[in-house]
Design an enzyme around this catalytic site. Structure first.
Site, PDB file in Angstrom:
ATOM      1  N   GLY A 232      40.604  38.661  48.787  1.00 15.24           N
ATOM      2  CA  GLY A 232      42.011  38.510  49.136  1.00 15.24           C
ATOM      3  C   GLY A 232      42.621  39.849  49.511  1.00 15.24           C
ATOM      4  O   GLY A 232      43.305  39.965  50.504  1.00 15.24           O
ATOM      5  N   PHE A 233      42.406  40.860  48.667  1.00 17.11           N
ATOM      6  CA  PHE A 233      42.910  42.221  48.907  1.00 17.11           C
ATOM      7  C   PHE A 233      44.428  42.238  49.083  1.00 17.11           C
ATOM      8  O   PHE A 233      44.963  43.125  49.747  1.00 17.11           O
ATOM      9  CB  PHE A 233      42.219  42.840  50.129  1.00 17.11           C
ATOM     10  CG  PHE A 233      40.718  42.758  50.063  1.00 17.11           C
ATOM     11  CD1 PHE A 233      40.026  43.490  49.115  1.00 17.11           C
ATOM     12  CD2 PHE A 233      40.008  41.925  50.915  1.00 17.11           C
ATOM     13  CE1 PHE A 233      38.648  43.398  49.036  1.00 17.11           C
ATOM     14  CE2 PHE A 233      38.624  41.840  50.827  1.00 17.11           C
ATOM     15  CZ  PHE A 233      37.945  42.578  49.888  1.00 17.11           C
ATOM     16  N   ILE A 458      39.008  36.469  42.469  1.00 13.46           N
ATOM     17  CA  ILE A 458      38.866  36.583  43.925  1.00 13.46           C
ATOM     18  C   ILE A 458      37.607  37.361  44.278  1.00 13.46           C
ATOM     19  O   ILE A 458      37.528  38.013  45.318  1.00 13.46           O
ATOM     20  CB  ILE A 458      40.131  37.203  44.552  1.00 13.46           C
ATOM     21  CG1 ILE A 458      40.414  38.589  43.972  1.00 13.46           C
ATOM     22  CG2 ILE A 458      41.328  36.312  44.317  1.00 13.46           C
ATOM     23  CD1 ILE A 458      41.562  39.315  44.693  1.00 13.46           C
ATOM     24  N   GLY A 501      46.024  41.855  36.840  1.00 10.51           N
ATOM     25  CA  GLY A 501      45.475  40.576  36.435  1.00 10.51           C
ATOM     26  C   GLY A 501      44.859  40.604  35.057  1.00 10.51           C
ATOM     27  O   GLY A 501      45.336  39.939  34.126  1.00 10.51           O
ATOM     28  N   ILE A 572      36.464  50.286  29.896  1.00 11.27           N
ATOM     29  CA  ILE A 572      35.852  49.474  30.954  1.00 11.27           C
ATOM     30  C   ILE A 572      35.262  48.230  30.293  1.00 11.27           C
ATOM     31  O   ILE A 572      34.343  48.315  29.472  1.00 11.27           O
ATOM     32  CB  ILE A 572      34.778  50.283  31.699  1.00 11.27           C
ATOM     33  CG1 ILE A 572      35.429  51.459  32.424  1.00 11.27           C
ATOM     34  CG2 ILE A 572      34.021  49.382  32.681  1.00 11.27           C
ATOM     35  CD1 ILE A 572      36.511  51.093  33.436  1.00 11.27           C
ATOM     36  N   THR A 577      30.783  44.622  36.727  1.00 13.68           N
ATOM     37  CA  THR A 577      31.809  44.193  37.685  1.00 13.68           C
ATOM     38  C   THR A 577      32.785  45.334  37.997  1.00 13.68           C
ATOM     39  O   THR A 577      33.316  45.417  39.098  1.00 13.68           O
ATOM     40  CB  THR A 577      32.564  42.957  37.170  1.00 13.68           C
ATOM     41  OG1 THR A 577      33.092  43.245  35.877  1.00 13.68           O
ATOM     42  CG2 THR A 577      31.641  41.749  37.078  1.00 13.68           C
ATOM     43  N   GLN A 581      33.947  46.902  41.599  1.00 15.19           N
ATOM     44  CA  GLN A 581      35.337  47.095  42.040  1.00 15.19           C
ATOM     45  C   GLN A 581      35.561  48.501  42.574  1.00 15.19           C
ATOM     46  O   GLN A 581      36.178  48.687  43.612  1.00 15.19           O
ATOM     47  CB  GLN A 581      36.291  46.837  40.862  1.00 15.19           C
ATOM     48  CG  GLN A 581      36.496  45.377  40.553  1.00 15.19           C
ATOM     49  CD  GLN A 581      37.274  44.712  41.668  1.00 15.19           C
ATOM     50  OE1 GLN A 581      38.445  44.975  41.879  1.00 15.19           O
ATOM     51  NE2 GLN A 581      36.609  43.858  42.410  1.00 15.19           N
ATOM     52  N   GLU A 648      42.420  48.373  42.394  1.00 17.81           N
ATOM     53  CA  GLU A 648      42.951  49.096  43.547  1.00 17.81           C
ATOM     54  C   GLU A 648      42.664  50.585  43.555  1.00 17.81           C
ATOM     55  O   GLU A 648      42.584  51.202  44.618  1.00 17.81           O
ATOM     56  CB  GLU A 648      44.460  48.831  43.666  1.00 17.81           C
ATOM     57  CG  GLU A 648      44.692  47.455  44.238  1.00 17.81           C
ATOM     58  CD  GLU A 648      46.012  46.826  43.830  1.00 17.81           C
ATOM     59  OE1 GLU A 648      46.877  46.717  44.686  1.00 17.81           O
ATOM     60  OE2 GLU A 648      46.163  46.440  42.645  1.00 17.81           O
TER      61      GLU A 648
END
Lengths: 685, 325
Positions: A232-233, A458, A501, A572, A577, A581, A648
């Site tokens: 999605g970003f 996502i 999130g 973390i 995962t 990211q 991000e």
């Protein structure tokens, strides 16, 4: 409250991994409600004006075509505003706007019918180019999501006048598109006044609220299902116009309707990053101590609705300076409305700030890492609050050691055959915010526990990470916990955005699990009104990006053999995962630095390179030795897991690190992205 | 996308007969044609699939050259040991194009028939003389960063996107076709055309003609050849500029040379002026640069693609230096 560690910190494989690789995981378009019909969008071929007439006769005469909707016959949507006011008026505000839709028995037929619809326009002059001297630049009331537009502290002008070292440069970034792997898609099905949407999005609850408002129905009558989402970003963080359109189509034909946005249509219908023009003024003493920072940003929005990217916000908190000014100015052009794209604000803003810091390091004769350390603030310059945790310096130092920064040569001094090589660094930062969310917990009869929350995975690994958080909070092994996400029936929850999130959902899950562990069988929690243990602290994640480049000054080719991101993002939760990211963010940042640019044709008012053959993102061949690591940190002022968001920060600062490395390799500074062969050749000395 | 009929040809004659129908097109790997159909750029009434024809072999020619069947997949072409040994620039060019998946599908004949990737040509909502003759060419004033600097016309500034065709042009390959009027041979250098006032025509093929093979003449020189492709992304991108070159140096002088450029024109650009300037002169960077200048003197860059002149010159010099040392 804090959770005992068991699963958190371990590289758990994705809980839905097997489902995904075997093709059993259903994405939005793959659901198959009975009697489904298909819709295909018709978009405007003029950038401004209005639709004079729609001729759908030929389309409607094709056997199997169920209908064509346009502003001529679409129902009035009382609650629709901005981009969601689909087919509500004949006015055309940008090229590629939805002007009609064809509905048919098959996807192929719908597509054919859409191509057959003839649209006659009354065309008006358009303006699609952002210019720094645009006469209609204005000051928005706030910037996304609700930051002050401008800030000023100290005597900026006096500091600028007095400081012996000055940098005054303008940096630009182009229009950029999110281009997630899974194009946006929605299936809409009405049952009476109740609407079910299978939709590819970053937050089902947000879609419910927006769509209920558009159709003026009770939110309880809308259900949004999104178990798996292919990226999605930010482009799926808010419902896009096609969601409204799918529901309109389904109502029109009285059947469920599938609607996929094509890759080409994504470039105008699903948001993008505004181009930016950023003037940076840095004033420092001879030792590199900042005396003033000024960050003036110009960017665009549409005439449909305002979106003001918060590009200069990062300059308000990153470095110490007695005087500081930040401003944002917008111009409303005849373009689609910009929206969120991975780290809106921080990402383009840090390209300018961290490039300017490199410029300043050169002007002061200082190592750029040392310059940053000298300007490290003791407290948050913006709020005056202490930082909950701030390990930027540690990231810079640890990363420098790991990367071999001491082997960096003077600009233009390192050659390997036809290649000039160089290294660059930039800081990275992203806010660690949290929003209230609700969660349900159930103690099942078989001794397992089910958590329901309207989270979205996502592709981040959110489902896995939330399962780890719940298992640890329940002090149970992973296989006794099931986390059900992506269904708005589970209630209000934060969107997968703003790197909030996991923090927001995890906090609610911990709260629910604590009550389950205390013996309750069925719990519903809401963290919306909970005391925030970190409210008097500035909370941000930090990092340092290190890039090595090879530049062929004769051809302008730039290659990146090596990159390292060193991050400080709290605990973390899942190294597997999380690494993904960080690497994904860095890869996107490399694309921003070297490739990504949506080409605008001013005459047509069009985005021209609207597919992935023309809009280039990095390939595997572009990403060589790419490494991400992190330092030990935990921050329980952000959330009870001690973690910070990581979605991000990986992209923030990367492009500046690339540009700084290109400077180090060639001795030539590039202040306009992307750094293409044509641009390298244009600056050849 | 419009409905279309699909037919599979049993032999060359059947294929030629089937494509005589108005709106019919041959289908090879479909890696470009099907994309263009999805975009509405191509709207064939019938697709005549020629991939089952026995055209998938690379065979020796009596003169020592090779005949490449039109149905040979790009991956197989690039992997063929005879191609790799005797015409390495061709193998390199094919491997520099597209992706592994696309090369597995794309055919030799189809590669020659691919259309320009000019953004306006690919977007049916914009004018384009190549797609809709007479509508105009917005690329001249609009986006043309990667479009032509050589041989363009006021009607069209598109480039031919093929990598494969560039060494084929350098090596004097010959395209063998069959058609309603029989079989004929077309030198590769004359197969693609300049846009002139008919940019809708990419090639000199006549209506209904089918490519059946590409002949590579015997060319010992080509064993020492390179393909150099310059692009901003390391893979899966069309060339900004490319060069195919073969060079033979004897006693410090250029004994023979073949050069063609890609990415500069509406066709693969055989650099005859550069070749002429090089034959017999002392090999070295200055001579190579002078040869590039001789060829590029004809360049007429547009507002935003002047960098290609510089880039083509550099790519040629780099390639020849590499081949001469």
């Amino acid at each position: 409250m804090s959770v005992a560690i068991r699963s958190i910190g371990t590289p758990v494989e994705r809980v839905e991994g097997r489902e995904k690789v075997t093709g059993r995981a259903l994405y939005a378009y793959e659901h198959a409600p009975e009697g489904v019909a298909y819709a295909a969008i018709v978009t405007s071929s003029v950038a401004r004006g209005s639709v004079r007439a729609i001729d759908a006769d030929a389309a409607l005469s094709l056997p199997g075509v169920l209908g064509v909707l346009s502003a001529q016959n679409a129902p009035n949507l009382p609650g629709a505003e901005g981009e969601l006011a689909v087919l509500q008026s004949p006015a055309v505000a940008y090229r590629g706007e939805i002007v009609a839709v064809a509905i048919a028995e098959t996807a192929e037929l719908a597509r054919q019918a859409a191509e057959t619809v003839r649209v006659d326009y009354e065309q008006a002059p358009h303006d699609v180019l952002l210019r720094g001297d645009h006469p209609e630049l204005y000051r928005p009331e706030k910037v996304n999501p609700n930051f002050p537009t401008d800030t000023e502290e100290g005597d900026v002008d006096a500091a600028l006048a007095a400081a012996p070292v000055q940098v005054d440069e303008t940096y630009t970034t182009p229009t950029e598109h999110n281009t997630a792997m899974e194009p946006h898609a929605t299936i809409a099905a009405w049952e009476g006044d109740s609407l079910t949407l299978y939709d590819s999005n970053q937050g089902a609850w947000n879609v419910v609220q927006a769509i209920a408002k558009v159709f003026a129905i009770d939110a309880g009558r809308v259900r949004v299902i999104a178990p798996h989402v292919g990226g999605g970003f930010g482009s799926k963080g808010t419902p896009r116009p096609h969601v409204v359109l799918a529901a309109l189509c389904a109502r029109h034909v009285g059947r469920p309707v599938k609607l996929a946005v094509t890759r080409q249509q994504m470039f105008t219908l699903t948001g993008y990053r505004t181009p930016t023009i950023q003037r940076m003024r840095l004033a420092a003493d001879h030792d590199g101590h900042l005396q003033a920072i000024v960050h003036d940003v110009k960017e665009q929005t549409s005439t449909v609705q305002e979106f003001a990217e918060q590009t200069a916000v990062v300059t308000r908190m990153l470095y110490a300076s007695p005087a500081r000014r930040t401003t944002h100015r917008l111009v409303a052009l005849d373009v689609p409305t910009p929206s969120w794209m991975r780290a809106p604000g921080e990402c383009p803003g840090m390209f300018a700030l961290e490039s300017a810091m490199d410029d300043l390091a050169v002007a002061c004769g200082l190592d750029p890492i040392e310059l940053r350390i000298r300007n490290e603030p003791e407290i948050d310059p913006e709020s005056g609050n202490p930082f909950s945790t701030r390990n930027l310096v540690e990231c810079l130092r640890r990363g420098a050691e790991r990367f071999g920064w001491d082997g960096r040569a003077e600009p233009g001094a390192h050659r390997d055959g036809r290649w000039l090589t160089g290294m660059g660094v930039a800081a990275s930062t992203y806010p660690a915010r949290r929003v209230g969310s609700t969660a349900h917990g159930t103690a099942e009869a078989d001794g397992t526990f089910t958590i329901r929350i309207t989270a979205a995975d996502i592709g981040t690994g959110a489902r896995t990470v939330l399962t780890q958080i719940a298992a640890d909070a329940l002090e149970l092994p992973l296989d006794r916990v099931r986390v059900v996400i992506g269904d708005s029936e589970s209630g209000q929850a934060m969107v997968a955005g703003g790197s909030m999130g996991t923090t927001s959902w995890g906090t609610a899950i911990v709260k629910a699990c604590e009550r389950l562990r205390a013996g309750e069988a069925e719990v519903h929690v809401d963290t919306g009104d909970d005391e925030d243990p970190g409210k008097d602290f500035a909370r941000h994640a930090f990092g340092a990006q290190f890039i090595e480049v090879r530049v062929d000054p004769a051809t302008g080719e730039v290659r990146i053999p090596r990159a390292l991101g060193m991050f400080a993002c709290g605990r973390i939760i899942n190294p597997r995962t999380a690494r993904s990211q960080f690497l994904g963010g860095m890869t996107m940042g490399i694309g921003m630095a070297l490739f990504e640019e949506t080409i605008v044709d001013p005459g047509l008012g069009a985005f021209m390179n609207h597919d992935l053959a023309q809009y280039h993102v990095p390939t595997n061949a572009d990403i060589r030795d790419l490494e991400a690591d992190w330092i030990d940190e935990e921050d329980f002022r952000v959330n009870p897991m001690g973690s910070k968001g990581i979605g991000e920060i990986g992209i923030v600062g990367t492009a500046a690190a690339v540009a700084n490395a290109v400077y180090n390799a060639t001795g030539v500074r590039h202040r306009d992205l992307p750094i293409t062969p044509a641009r390298i050749l244009a600056t050849r000395q | 996308m419009r409905p279309f009929r699909y037919e599979r040809a049993a032999d060359e004659g059947g294929a030629v007969a089937a494509v005589a129908e108005p709106g019919a097109k041959f289908l090879g790997g479909g890696t470009n044609l099907v994309d263009l159909m999805r975009l509405g750029v191509e709207t064939p009434s019938v697709l005549v699939d020629v991939t089952r024809l026995p055209l998938d072999r690379i065979e020796p020619l009596d003169d020592g050259g090779l005949r490449i069947g039109a149905g040979v997949r790009n991956s197989d072409l690039a992997a063929d040991p005879r191609i790799r040994d005797r015409y390495p620039a061709l193998a390199e060019a094919v491997l520099a194009g597209a992706s592994g998946q696309l090369r597995n599908l794309a055919t030799t004949g189809g590669n020659l028939m691919q259309r320009t990737r000019c953004p306006y040509f690919q977007d049916v909502t914009t004018p384009c003389n190549k797609r809709e003759p007479g509508t105009g060419c917005p690329a001249r004033e609009g986006e043309h960063t990667n479009l032509a600097i050589l041989g363009h016309s006021e009607h069209c500034v598109a480039t031919n996107p093929s990598d494969m065709a560039v060494p084929l042009a350098a090596f004097d390959a010959v395209v063998r076709v069959v058609g309603p009027e029989g079989a004929r041979e077309i030198p590769l250098a004359e197969f693609h055309r300049l846009p002139g006032d008919a940019p809708e025509r990419d090639t000199t093929l006549r209506k209904g003609e089918l490519i059946v093979a590409v002949d590579l003449p015997r060319l010992p020189l080509a064993a020492r050849s390179r393909y150099r492709k310059v692009r901003e992304r390391a893979s899966f991108a069309f060339a900004l500029v490319s060069v195919a070159a073969a060079l033979e140096v004897a006693d410090g002088r250029v004994a023979d040379v073949r050069i063609a450029f890609g990415g500069l024109a509406h066709k693969p650009w055989r650099a005859s002026a550069a070749e002429d300037a090089l034959r017999g002169v002392a090999a070295g960077p200055e001579a190579f640069a002078a040869a590039a200048d001789a060829e590029l003197a004809a360049a007429r860059p547009l507002r935003d693609n002047g960098y290609k002149v510089d880039l083509a010159r550099t790519a040629l010099v780099q390639t020849l230096v590499e081949l001469s040392t």
